[in-house]
Design an enzyme around this catalytic site. Structure first.
Site, PDB file in Angstrom:
ATOM      1  N   GLY A 221       8.039  -0.341 -11.286  1.00 34.27           N
ATOM      2  CA  GLY A 221       8.577   0.100 -10.011  1.00 34.27           C
ATOM      3  C   GLY A 221       7.571  -0.123  -8.901  1.00 34.27           C
ATOM      4  O   GLY A 221       7.797   0.188  -7.739  1.00 34.27           O
ATOM      5  N   THR A 222       6.447  -0.699  -9.302  1.00 38.36           N
ATOM      6  CA  THR A 222       5.322  -0.873  -8.406  1.00 38.36           C
ATOM      7  C   THR A 222       5.486  -2.068  -7.473  1.00 38.36           C
ATOM      8  O   THR A 222       4.780  -2.180  -6.497  1.00 38.36           O
ATOM      9  CB  THR A 222       4.057  -1.063  -9.259  1.00 38.36           C
ATOM     10  OG1 THR A 222       4.417  -1.879 -10.392  1.00 38.36           O
ATOM     11  CG2 THR A 222       3.573   0.259  -9.794  1.00 38.36           C
TER      12      THR A 222
ATOM     13  N   ARG B   5      -6.885  -5.757   1.125  1.00 31.83           N
ATOM     14  CA  ARG B   5      -5.745  -6.453   1.723  1.00 31.83           C
ATOM     15  C   ARG B   5      -4.438  -5.960   1.119  1.00 31.83           C
ATOM     16  O   ARG B   5      -4.367  -5.625  -0.057  1.00 31.83           O
ATOM     17  CB  ARG B   5      -5.875  -7.967   1.498  1.00 31.83           C
ATOM     18  CG  ARG B   5      -7.077  -8.576   2.206  1.00 31.83           C
ATOM     19  CD  ARG B   5      -7.114 -10.065   1.990  1.00 31.83           C
ATOM     20  NE  ARG B   5      -6.076 -10.754   2.757  1.00 31.83           N
ATOM     21  CZ  ARG B   5      -5.600 -11.946   2.429  1.00 31.83           C
ATOM     22  NH1 ARG B   5      -6.026 -12.572   1.358  1.00 31.83           N
ATOM     23  NH2 ARG B   5      -4.687 -12.522   3.185  1.00 31.83           N
TER      24      ARG B   5
ATOM     25  N   ASN C 145       2.079  -6.838   0.359  1.00 37.85           N
ATOM     26  CA  ASN C 145       3.442  -6.651   0.849  1.00 37.85           C
ATOM     27  C   ASN C 145       3.547  -5.277   1.509  1.00 37.85           C
ATOM     28  O   ASN C 145       3.710  -4.270   0.833  1.00 37.85           O
ATOM     29  CB  ASN C 145       4.426  -6.759  -0.335  1.00 37.85           C
ATOM     30  CG  ASN C 145       5.879  -6.681   0.108  1.00 37.85           C
ATOM     31  OD1 ASN C 145       6.199  -6.177   1.181  1.00 37.85           O
ATOM     32  ND2 ASN C 145       6.763  -7.183  -0.725  1.00 37.85           N
TER      33      ASN C 145
ATOM     34  N   LYS D 108       5.743  -3.712   2.921  1.00 39.21           N
ATOM     35  CA  LYS D 108       6.974  -2.953   2.680  1.00 39.21           C
ATOM     36  C   LYS D 108       6.893  -2.179   1.369  1.00 39.21           C
ATOM     37  O   LYS D 108       7.085  -0.960   1.332  1.00 39.21           O
ATOM     38  CB  LYS D 108       8.161  -3.918   2.664  1.00 39.21           C
ATOM     39  CG  LYS D 108       9.521  -3.270   2.569  1.00 39.21           C
ATOM     40  CD  LYS D 108      10.605  -4.336   2.779  1.00 39.21           C
ATOM     41  CE  LYS D 108      11.996  -3.729   2.779  1.00 39.21           C
ATOM     42  NZ  LYS D 108      12.993  -4.738   3.192  1.00 39.21           N
TER      43      LYS D 108
ATOM     44  N   LYS E 116      -7.151  -4.265  -3.587  1.00 36.59           N
ATOM     45  CA  LYS E 116      -7.764  -3.176  -4.355  1.00 36.59           C
ATOM     46  C   LYS E 116      -6.785  -2.356  -5.203  1.00 36.59           C
ATOM     47  O   LYS E 116      -7.210  -1.644  -6.109  1.00 36.59           O
ATOM     48  CB  LYS E 116      -8.487  -2.222  -3.407  1.00 36.59           C
ATOM     49  CG  LYS E 116      -9.869  -2.717  -2.931  1.00 36.59           C
ATOM     50  CD  LYS E 116     -10.464  -1.666  -2.010  1.00 36.59           C
ATOM     51  CE  LYS E 116     -11.968  -1.754  -1.898  1.00 36.59           C
ATOM     52  NZ  LYS E 116     -12.465  -0.670  -1.019  1.00 36.59           N
ATOM     53  N   GLY E 117      -5.503  -2.406  -4.874  1.00 36.30           N
ATOM     54  CA  GLY E 117      -4.541  -1.641  -5.682  1.00 36.30           C
ATOM     55  C   GLY E 117      -4.131  -0.344  -5.014  1.00 36.30           C
ATOM     56  O   GLY E 117      -4.915   0.272  -4.300  1.00 36.30           O
TER      57      GLY E 117
ATOM     58  N   GLY F 286      -1.452   2.028  -6.609  1.00 37.90           N
ATOM     59  CA  GLY F 286      -0.598   2.904  -7.412  1.00 37.90           C
ATOM     60  C   GLY F 286      -1.034   4.352  -7.428  1.00 37.90           C
ATOM     61  O   GLY F 286      -0.211   5.258  -7.540  1.00 37.90           O
ATOM     62  N   GLU F 287      -2.324   4.594  -7.343  1.00 41.89           N
ATOM     63  CA  GLU F 287      -2.802   5.966  -7.501  1.00 41.89           C
ATOM     64  C   GLU F 287      -3.165   6.656  -6.185  1.00 41.89           C
ATOM     65  O   GLU F 287      -2.974   7.851  -6.036  1.00 41.89           O
ATOM     66  CB  GLU F 287      -4.042   6.022  -8.419  1.00 41.89           C
ATOM     67  CG  GLU F 287      -4.181   4.906  -9.412  1.00 41.89           C
ATOM     68  CD  GLU F 287      -3.257   5.022 -10.604  1.00 41.89           C
ATOM     69  OE1 GLU F 287      -2.870   3.964 -11.136  1.00 41.89           O
ATOM     70  OE2 GLU F 287      -2.907   6.123 -11.008  1.00 41.89           O
TER      71      GLU F 287
END
Lengths: 748, 338, 185
Positions: free
Chosen positions: A470-471, A632, A635, A637, A705-706, A708-709
């Site tokens: 879902g990420t 960076r 996306n 959105k 860098k990510g 999700g958390e």
């Protein structure tokens, strides 16, 4: 590289499948010979099964078999065969292994029937007799037996070595705060319950659809436990209905479904009930204590953060909880400790940003308490103690724009209008509170492979075994690949969630975008090179003497940077190559050198407004601004959605979520979504996400860098701090429920 | 779900005959019964599907100025009925405070009254529960009892009745018409739900061979000064920790008659008429409300996890009466409490 | 839309197995997504399991099976309900619309489906069919006019990914379109 898609808002490529109900999840694959399994769960927390009577269940027409520890087929003997990719040290739980009960809700039988309702009914007829032993599920009762885990969990940093002398510095500090903090046990509760469908392909070959954040993790688990060759086990899980960490480790329904399918030589599906979603991992219980000492000028002199967390009797689950307190601020005297105490519960599990929102709830609450005591603004306190390097490891940051996050977040929120005095802001009957907190999470990259295949029809396929839970992974990989070859996104297909695809670690820890993204880019660049050579080799090629560095791939053309009228179309280049397809598989690895010298984190500054009806204890979170520095953004959105989702998780942590154990029975009692409260739509108001510009060339080749958390980290602390600002009441145990707001918590 | 036979009677008389079968259960909206059957808590041998019974889906005038609500009228149909919105806005508002649009679209008036408790132990067939298995014990006492009762409890059971709708109906003194082998009879709502006592397995005084056919609302008197205030663990889609239906019949600046019913605190909607009488002829203000709240909560007993409800209920009664007196009923969408 | 090249979950034609007319089964006539079906079901089969397991309409999700999450929301006779708490037999003669029935026969997405994509009103997608059916029901009911009313009206659909504000925006867009169309008339 010409970036058409990278950095631009794009709708999800899997959107049409999801909004039409056509996206298949693990429990929705089927086969003509499908049988349905229903799990029978233990009623006691500790002891043994003395008798298990399956006669009545077996007598129900349509029941195929009832599996128990008595008739379980042979599986691997050694417990380490059950150890999966992310298992903590210890002996993993083995379903139906023997008569021993080690936690309440443990699976004790699997009823397999021709249809689901028959299986559910027959399961109610399985009679289990237990001999119960005394259990202990209360962390407070076992904290005296806490220990430092002898074996460290792989990939989890233990608390850093103490620096300076925190005790002496605390004693010498003119201003100190010290308090205990606690967060209720939480269960992940993704909307899709854990499910596995095993399709029997004949000849001992199986295709497994599992709710898992890493298809290859399930595959290697199955091959090790059941002694099957890798070629006979394929795990295909294209869609995961949320997981938040619950799908990192193979859960027991995978074992049960594969066991039944192999034994019955037919396809079997096992879907857990919502109640059974409370019989697996959870965010651990923890007793935290934070002590801070500061000078009058608001400089930190001493930090101490201690934690005793629960684990199971069979594994030493560890997550980085106290470490954040040692790295977030400049301070010369710091001690952090992390001990475990065994309870008769299942092993805790990684749950969205494991450790960070927990540890930082305590630390960032304590910082707020300190700011109040010092009479300085909470943002000022944090800026005054800003750490330019990670002092816990003495490494540089690859990038750290937390200062900008504080500034931009405060600006957007209107923080300067805050009256620092608690209880000073009011509208109608409601007290208004403004609170803030910092967040941090590790930015990692993990070794990951990907394949890119350009076919003669001009379509590109990129493939990697990782998952999209879902990420937005399908979408961002499509963007990266499309940019690499100058294609429209419609001409790119991304394949994920299949163990037969190039190797990837489990999806988690916020590392997937950086890792799989880099691997996809590398593989696409390899295809570019081949394509470019072919284009250059054309008779009278406009690119004849060009260098690959001097061309762009854009609009399905390869053109000279200096003169875009000199180009070769992709179609011509492909034709010239004279092959059916151009394929490349590449592996992206993090730089060891960078890792030695640098640490990499995402950061956030969360600003929250709450409105509290003090008389009735109702808290409403009316406004949140989360300023995130995460390199960076591929996306904007989907990135914004991911942060908002994390923030909503944080609202749940702050105000709602609590798995309530009955220590007499050793069992969580509110094991359903009516009584385990996750936020509903009415609980969520304005959430504004700001991405702070952050340039990072070291974390990953993409500068990513990510995300999700980081959205959850800091949110609960900011809400608790806002509640304090509104009411003057410091609530140190989450969730902040009505009873705590109207109760006798310490007043300002 | 266990195995059961299924009947779909075409008339009330036929339905009454069907429910006489041993271990039969009436199926209407199914929102609670099917839920409990899946948990193995309800195990009917015979299911009587009353959804097609004629004449039970209407809301009609009674002749005495009241309304008669058919047992199969859905919560949605009832809440949005213009007559109910105009004459019994307390009932409309209360229904909309409960559950969700989906559940209200299926749940019926009769079924809502027969809703069973949300006690964790009642729902969990692996644990003891006197309501589910008489004599097995009550682990909620001494266990997890955040949502449990503070009034009218017994040593056998401290469960609450979870309905919102029934709380408003209690305040409005609705009368429940039931049909049995001997014909129809009326049960005032105050006598419909039971306290647990030594028979916690019995929620109501509805006979095993009876079905609810309608609920009658007396002529309206509380359409101006009313409120339903519900306090819960999240802002929607949660059962009440404490709720208060308050209705005042005003005579100029003083109270002619007050009705106060509490939800989430007892095995039935909780009313104390003697407490309500304290407001008669009185100018509505917090001092008077506090005395009323004290009286309503006389004898309230907490069990640890739910002890906060005593204080919370007191505060909620005060606020609800303030809202009712001011004629500013609580909005069920704007979550700011008036 | 990008082709994800998915393995088929339709292992066999579900209709081949129905109707069976086994002893204990009850005839049921039900219209699903405009198609009349004459079936036989056991009395304990829920509408949700009928859709998913018998008819292989897996778009309707099972998130809790107890009316606590809204993932199973479908429209029955135009009204949104939790299909998990509805026994199929009790819906004899009803018209059911599931997520599979919202798009036009030519595959053109329903405007609500399109709005969910535009506003990124989902992440994992598991609650999404229920959210969309619920949203279509909400618009039809006509009681929601503000963001606050949408939030309350959509509170029966949990989204663990936390897409709530985008869901409200998507539905708000649809309501605004309705209003402007009304005004145009």
């Amino acid at each position: 590289m010409h970036e058409t898609h990278f950095g631009s808002p794009r709708s999800r490529v899997d959107g049409p499948l999801k909004v039409t109900g056509a996206a298949p999840y693990a429990g929705e694959f089927t086969a003509p010979d499908l049988a349905h399994g229903y799990v029978v769960s233990s009623a006691i927390a500790k002891g043994r099964i003395t008798r298990i009577d399956t006669k009545d269940a077996l007598a129900v027409p349509g029941v195929v078999q009832v599996f128990t520890h008595e008739n379980r087929p042979r599986t691997a003997f050694r417990s380490n065969a059950y150890q999966d990719e992310v298992a903590p040290p210890g002996k993993p739980f083995r379903a139906l292994y023997d008569e021993t009960i080690v936690y309440s809700g443990q699976p004790v039988a699997l009823v397999v029937a021709e249809d689901f309702e028959i299986a559910r009914y027959a399961a109610s007829l399985v009679r289990v007799t237990y001999e119960a032993e005394a259990h202990e599920t209360d962390l407070e009762k076992v904290q005296a037996k806490a220990y430092v885990p002898p074996v460290k969990r792989q990939g989890i940093s233990p608390p850093p070595k103490p620096r300076g002398d925190s005790e002496a510095a605390f004693g010498a500090s003119p201003v100190t705060v010290e308090a205990g903090y606690r967060i209720a046990v939480e269960h992940h509760n993704p909307m899709e319950p854990h499910a596995t469908t095993v399709v029997w392909e004949g000849d001992e070959r199986i295709t497994v659809h599992d709710k898992i954040q890493g298809a290859q993790n399930s595959q290697s688990y199955i091959t090790a436990v059941f002694g099957l060759p890798q070629k006979d086990v394929r795990v295909v899980s294209p869609f995961i209905g949320g997981a938040f960490g619950s799908g990192l480790r193979p859960q027991y329904q995978l074992f049960l479904a594969v066991m039944a399918a192999l034994e019955l030589k037919r396809s079997v599906r096992v879907v857990l009930t919502r109640d059974q979603m409370f019989t697996m991992g959870y965010r651990p219980d923890g007793l935290q204590n934070v002590a801070l000492g500061a000078n009058q000028d608001a400089t930190l002199q001493s930090i101490r953060h201690d934690l005793i967390a629960n684990t199971s009797t069979f594994e030493d689950y560890q997550e980085a909880t106290v470490n954040w307190s040692a790295m977030l601020y400049h301070c010369d005297n710091v001690t952090t400790t992390h001990k475990l105490a065994k309870t008769d519960l299942y092993t805790p599990a990684d749950m969205r940003a494991p450790g960070a929102p927990t540890g930082l709830f305590a630390m960032e609450s304590a910082m707020d308490e300190l700011a109040h005591k010092l009479g300085v603004d909470p943002v000022t306190l944090r800026l005054r103690n800003y750490a330019d390097i990670d002092e816990s490891t003495n490494k540089y940051h690859t990038s750290k724009e937390l200062r900008a996050a504080y500034q931009l977040g405060a600006e957007r929120f209107g923080w300067s209008k805050r009256n620092p005095k608690p209880r000073s802001m009011k509208e109608g009957r409601e007290l208004i509170g403004w609170g803030m907190a910092s967040g941090a999470w590790e930015a990692q990259m993990a070794q990951t492979s990907a394949r890119a295949t350009l076919t003669a029809d001009g379509r590109l396929e990129v493939a990697c075994a990782t998952a999209d839970v879902g990420t937005g992974t399908y979408t961002i990989l499509t963007q990266i690949a499309a940019d690499a070859l100058g294609l429209p996104m419609e001409k790119v297909t991304t394949k994920l969630g299949d163990s037969s695809l190039p190797k990837s670690p489990v999806e988690g820890g916020s590392w997937t975008a950086a890792s799989a993204g880099s691997a996809v880019e590398l593989a696409c660049h390899k295809v570019r090179e081949t394509l470019f050579k072919s284009a250059r080799g054309l008779d009278h090629s406009p690119l004849a003497n060009a260098d690959i560095e001097r061309v762009t791939f854009h609009g399905e053309r390869i053109a000279l940077v200096s003169d875009s009228s000199r180009f070769v179309t992709l179609a011509d280049a492909l034709k010239a190559a004279g092959v059916e397809k151009i394929e490349a598989e590449e592996t992206a690895s993090p730089s060891k050198l960078t890792q030695m010298r640098y640490n990499s984190f995402t950061h956030s500054a969360v600003f929250v407004e709450v409105r509290v009806d003090e008389e009735l204890g109702q808290v409403r979170v009316t406004r949140i601004v989360d300023a995130v520095a995460a390199g960076r953004i591929i996306n904007p959105k989907t990135a914004r959605s991911q942060i908002m989702g994390g923030v909503v998780f944080g609202i749940g942590m702050a105000l709602h979520e609590e798995s309530m154990p009955d220590h007499n029975l050793g069992r969580f009692m509110n094991h359903n979504l009516a009584e385990y409260h996750v936020p509903v739509n009415a609980d969520v108001h304005d959430i504004e996400v700001i991405f702070v510009e952050e340039h990072d060339t070291l974390t990953s080749p993409l500068g990513v860098k990510g995300l999700g958390e980081i959205g959850i980290v800091g949110t609960a602390a900011a809400i608790a701090n806002a509640v304090f600002h509104a009411t003057g009441k410091r609530i140190r145990e989450l969730p902040i429920t009505i009873d705590k707001v109207i109760g006798t918590a310490e007043a300002a | 779900m266990n195995r059961f036979s299924y009947a779909r009677p075409g008339s009330v008389a036929e339905a009454v005959r069907e429910v006489a079968a041993p271990a039969s259960k009436v199926l209407a909206g199914g929102t609670n019964l099917v839920d409990l059957m899946k948990y193995n808590v309800e195990r009917p041998a015979h299911l009587v599907d009353v959804t097609r019974l004629p004449g039970l889906k209407a809301i009609e005038e009674t002749g005495e100025g009241g309304l008669r609500i058919g047992a199969l009228v859905t919560n949605t149909a009832l809440a949005y009925d213009p007559r109910v919105q105009e004459r019994y806005p307390l009932l409309s508002s209360t229904i909309l405070a409960g559950a969700t649009a989906q559940l209200r679209n299926a749940a019926t008036t009769g079924g809502n009254l027969l809703q069973r408790t949300r006690c964790y132990y009642f729902y969990d067939a692996a644990t003891p529960c006197n309501k589910r298995v008489p004599g097995s014990g009550c682990p909620a006492i001494g266990g997890v009892n955040r949502i449990h009762a503070i009034l009218g409890t017994s040593e056998q059971c401290i469960a609450t009745h979870p309905s919102d709708m029934a709380v408003a109906m209690a305040a409005l003194e609705a009368v429940i018409r039931v049909s049995g082998p001997g014909g129809e009879r009326d049960i005032p709502i105050a006598e419909f739900h039971r306290l647990p006592g030594d028979t916690p397995e019995r929620d109501t005084n509805l006979g095993a061979d009876e079905i609810i056919v309608s609920v009658e609302l007396p002529a309206p008197r509380f359409a101006t000064n009313y409120t339903y205030l519900k306090l819960r663990d999240r802002l929607s889609y949660a059962f009440a920790l404490v709720s208060v239906a308050a209705a005042l019949d005003m005579d100029g600046g003083t109270v002619r008659e007050a009705r106060i019913a509490l939800g989430g605190v007892a095995h039935k909607p909780w009313r104390v008429p003697e407490a309500e009488a304290l407001l008669k002829g009185v100018v509505p203000e917090r001092g008077a409300f506090s005395l009323v709240a004290d009286r309503i909560l006389e004898g309230a007993q907490g069990f640890g996890g739910n002890s906060f409800k005593i204080d919370l209920a007191h505060r909620a009664i005060l606020r609800a009466l303030s809202q009712a007196a001011a004629g500013t009923p609580q909005s069920q969408t704007d979550k700011r409490i008036q | 839309m990008a082709d994800l090249d998915l393995p088929s979950r339709q292992g066999f034609a579900p209709d081949a197995a129905l109707p069976t007319g086994l002893p204990g089964e009850i005839p049921l006539t039900i219209t699903i997504n405009g198609e009349r079906r004459d079936l036989h079901v056991r009395p304990w089969t829920t509408l949700l399991d009928l859709l998913r397991e018998d008819l292989h309409l897996y778009g309707t999700k099972k998130g809790c099976d107890h009316g606590q999450c809204g993932a199973c929301t479908v429209l029955v006779d135009g009204q949104r309900i939790n299909s998990c708490l509805s026994l199929a037999v009790s819906r004899d003669g009803c018209e059911v619309t599931t997520i599979e029935g919202l798009a036009a026969p030519d595959g053109a997405l329903h405007p609500m489906q399109q709005a969910f994509i535009e506003h990124d009103a989902f992440q994992c997608g598991y609650c999404t069919p229920g959210q969309i059916c619920s949203a279509v029901g909400l618009v039809k009911e006509g009681h929601a006019h503000s963001a606050e009313e949408i939030r309350e009206g959509m509170s029966g659909n949990l989204c663990r990914c936390g897409a709530y504000t985008n869901i409200v925006d998507a539905i708000g867009d649809m309501l605004a379109q309705e209003t402007s169309q009304e005004a145009a008339k």
